[in-house]
Design an enzyme around this catalytic site. Sequence first.
Site: not given
Length: 219
Positions: A81-84, A103, A96
Amino acid sequence: MTQDELKLAVAREAIKYVEEDSIVGVGTGSTANFFIDELAKMKGRIDGAVASSEATATRLKERGIRVVELNSVGELAVYVDGADEITEHLAMIKGGGGALTREKIVAAVARKFVCIADGSKLVPTLGEFPLPVEVIPMARSWVGRQMVKLGGIPRLREGFTTDNGNLIIDVSGLKILNPPELEQAINNIPGVVTVGLFAQRGADILLLGTPNGVKTYRR
Ligand code: 5RP
């Protein structure tokens, strides 16, 4: 390199962490979307994926990847996964895109959390990005007042409802010096479903896209 090229580079690198014949946990957002597109290229060699949002489930299905209910899965080898925002210690602000609750659940089940992000997401201290907090609708004002007591400026995310039917309060003005402690404190407020601080269970690996290539950080 453009930001999208950096996102593609980390998505490609993350494929190396996917085990054949496994079920993969898949995050939400533009960086995760690049990962889904890369995962589709090996869809015949994985058993399926658990999605962290309706949007991700739709994209996975559109690309021919089988979507599996988390309840029918014993464990996940990896969650990507991504992150802010993310620190060198691999604590993150996420949410975000508003998918923070699912998640956090899918990340909790996974043995390994691989965060993929372009270089702009790496910060010395979390808090410049407003911290998302998912709340039960009737608790919106109460939770907002508690955020003020913690030194934050709460703002309701207008016109947004989460996949779980709840609201998001974005809290700015917080300088988060002790992420696990603040995560616990906000989790303890009645009406909070999930806080977008991922510190008690941060990422295990960060793949950071830079103009000089993908840098790998480990916990
Ligand atoms: C969604 C998230 C995303 O991981 C985060 O917002 C980063 O998104 P992007 O990859 O589009 O920058 O937490 O709830």
